[in-house]
Enzyme design. Structure first.
Site, PDB file in Angstrom:
ATOM      1  CG  ASP A 203      -1.839   1.200   1.220  1.00  0.00           C
ATOM      2  OD1 ASP A 203      -1.440   2.279   0.744  1.00  0.00           O
ATOM      3  OD2 ASP A 203      -2.988   1.043   1.646  1.00  0.00           O
ATOM      4  CG  HIS A 204       1.395   4.365  -3.102  1.00  0.00           C
ATOM      5  ND1 HIS A 204       0.130   4.064  -3.517  1.00  0.00           N
ATOM      6  CD2 HIS A 204       1.500   5.697  -3.179  1.00  0.00           C
ATOM      7  CE1 HIS A 204      -0.495   5.187  -3.854  1.00  0.00           C
ATOM      8  NE2 HIS A 204       0.311   6.201  -3.654  1.00  0.00           N
ATOM      9  CG  HIS A 266      -4.280   4.531  -0.672  1.00  0.00           C
ATOM     10  ND1 HIS A 266      -3.350   3.521  -0.673  1.00  0.00           N
ATOM     11  CD2 HIS A 266      -4.504   4.828  -1.980  1.00  0.00           C
ATOM     12  CE1 HIS A 266      -3.024   3.216  -1.930  1.00  0.00           C
ATOM     13  NE2 HIS A 266      -3.716   3.986  -2.736  1.00  0.00           N
TER      14      HIS A 266
END
Ligand code: BG6
Length: 520
Positions: A203-204, A266
């Site tokens: 999950d950047h 996010h």
């Protein structure tokens, strides 16, 4: 006077001194001709190399369908780097040295023989560690994750047993499933071929400096942590707004929508870091245990409650920052009668001791006036005596805003006396800006994530139970939307802050959105 640099040296508490040394390894990128590789992965690896953070030696192998030579792949990546690099111009000498480590392996993802070629190639040159320390980055389409993992396992490139030589890890891009059932079956499939400890789900957002700072901020500052509960906090707003529309990603977006594209991962991750209990240690599992515990405490909205707690929106034509934007339904690869949401706002309740009764309002959308991600913690007002009695709602309650991007920083808002002989109060702000404090050093999330994956630290990656719990929460909302097309209340013009229904959602509970401010 003391030298400020010495002072800093004394005060900086280094948490990564015990960190594992990076071992020489090969990074194999599946989907090497794709957008992510050119836009994010290779620029991130180049910057790690530039900052002397890559293990030595290392090697990067691109695996993809189209035939091309090492040299052709390098040229293609260089063109991408010139375009997407966060530092410009790209240093030709550094690039030259870096590019010598880039190799290309042509193959179809299903083709077992291609994996045999890859194996040959890995063994063909370089020290032996490079052949068995493997970071396999699955930047493929999600439907191929299982297949690539199975082939890697079948060709003995990835060993899931304890007796494995060196280490092998799989980095899995998002989306990880499209609902709980698909995420579960993907988990079951992947863990047949790799042990959970070898799986690094991306999950950047977790690689963003400011998102990582949430835990540091909370658990290293007594003054805030003491206020971090229902007695002091009235509500919290988490906004991730984006100025761009879906553009060329209409095909993907039609299958996803804002809830699955942004909230499931996010926004829920930011929420979890903001609200989880202190972990017993800074070990990956302790932190991930607390995040899962928190996600399990989210109240699941029943289908009949969804309409009152979740607002969907879709953009119509409008203007963003002076540019005209088409309606979502007229974007390429979007159905003309699409009911996919490009905006979502929801009220989230956390049924645990600390947060019982405190609403968390989450929202995200495309084609909004600003690209900004922030968390605003709204504290309870003072008792209705003294100033509050006289000023009423004009006396602003304290708020703490954590600006995740851009203009990264933290602002505390409190009231102060306006100087002068009259008695006037107004809100003032105390700012901390990353830029002013630390300079404009903002590494890309992918740099940190790749480094952590090479080091084998899973803290910034999503665990199996975490991804499944998040899907459970999101699925319940989608269940409430089933067979419910968008209504007249769902539309918002590109360039506005979303549908009016989102304002009504907060107004029902006596609250109002505070929109992020453009950097001054
Ligand atoms: C991605 C979503 O995960 O995150 C995109 O698929 C979104 O739709 C992007 O634009 C936002 O990331 P960032 O880092 O630009 O905030």
């Amino acid at each position: 006077m003391s030298d400020p640099s010495t002072l800093d040296e004394l005060l900086v508490c280094r948490l990564d001194t015990g960190r594992r040394q990076l071992e020489p390894c090969t990074i194999v990128i599946f989907g090497a001709s794709g957008d992510l590789t050119a836009r994010k992965l290779v620029p991130a690896l180049y910057h790690l190399y530039l900052g002397r953070q890559m293990p030595m030696p290392f090697r990067i192998v691109g695996f993809a369908r189209r035939p091309k030579s090492d040299e052709e792949w390098r040229l293609e990546l260089k063109a991408g780097l010139d375009k997407f690099s966060r530092t410009k111009p790209v240093d030709a000498a550094i690039w030259g040295a870096f590019a010598e480590n880039l190799h290309y392996c042509q193959g179809e993802f299903h083709e077992l023989a291609a994996y045999a070629r890859l194996r040959q190639m890995l063994k063909g040159f370089g020290p032996p560690e490079l052949a068995h320390n493997l970071l396999c980055y699955l930047a493929t389409s999600p439907s191929q994750f299982g297949e690539v993992a199975e082939r890697l396992y079948a060709s003995a490139l990835v060993d899931r047993s304890e007796q494995r030589k060196g280490w092998q890890r799989l980095v899995i891009e998002k989306p990880f499933g499209s609902d709980l059932a698909t995420a579960r079956s993907l988990n079951a499939e992947l863990t047949r071929y790799a042990h959970e400890s070898q799986l690094f789900r991306i999950d950047h957002y977790l690689g963003k400096e400011t998102v990582q700072n949430l835990l540091m901020f909370r658990f290293s500052n007594a003054i805030f942590e003491r206020l971090w509960h229902r007695d002091a906090i009235e509500h919290v707003q988490i906004t991730v707004s984006e100025q761009h529309g879906v553009g060329g990603r209409g095909g993907y977006y039609e299958e996803a929508g804002a809830l699955r594209d942004m909230v499931q991962n996010h926004l829920l991750q930011v929420l979890a870091l903001m609200t989880m209990e202190p972990p017993v240690s800074l070990e990956a599992e302790s932190i991930r245990d607390e995040k899962v515990k928190l996600l399990r405490a989210l109240r699941i909205w029943q289908p009949e409650q969804v309409a009152m707690q979740v607002v969907r929106g879709q953009y119509t034509a409008g203007e963003v920052a002076g540019q005209s934007r088409p309606a979502y339904r007229t974007e390429p690869k979007v159905a003309p009668d699409s009911s996919v949401e490009t905006y979502v706002a929801l009220r989230v309740l956390i049924d645990n001791w600390r947060w019982s009764g405190v609403p968390f309002y989450l929202r995200t959308g495309k084609n909004l006036p600003l690209s900004a991600s922030e968390v605003r913690v709204q504290f309870r007002p003072t008792p209705h005596v003294l100033f509050a009695a006289q000023c009423g709602p004009k006396l602003d309650a304290n708020a703490l805003t954590l600006r995740l991007q851009p203009n990264e920083g933290i602002t505390l808002r409190f009231n102060g006396k306006v100087p002068g002989t009259s008695m006037q109060l107004r809100p003032v702000r105390m700012h901390f800006s990353y830029d002013a404090e630390f300079g404009a050093y903002t590494p890309e999330a992918y740099e940190r994530l790749l480094l952590e994956a090479m080091a084998g630290d899973a803290t910034l990656f999503i665990r199996r139970d975490e991804v499944e719990t998040a899907w459970g929460f999101v699925d319940a909302i989608r269940e409430g939307w089933r067979n419910q097309p968008l209504t007249a209340e769902s539309w918002y013009a590109a360039g506005s802050w979303g549908p009016e229904a989102a304002d009504a959602l907060l107004a029902r509970y006596g609250h109002a959105w505070r929109h992020p401010q453009a950097p001054q």
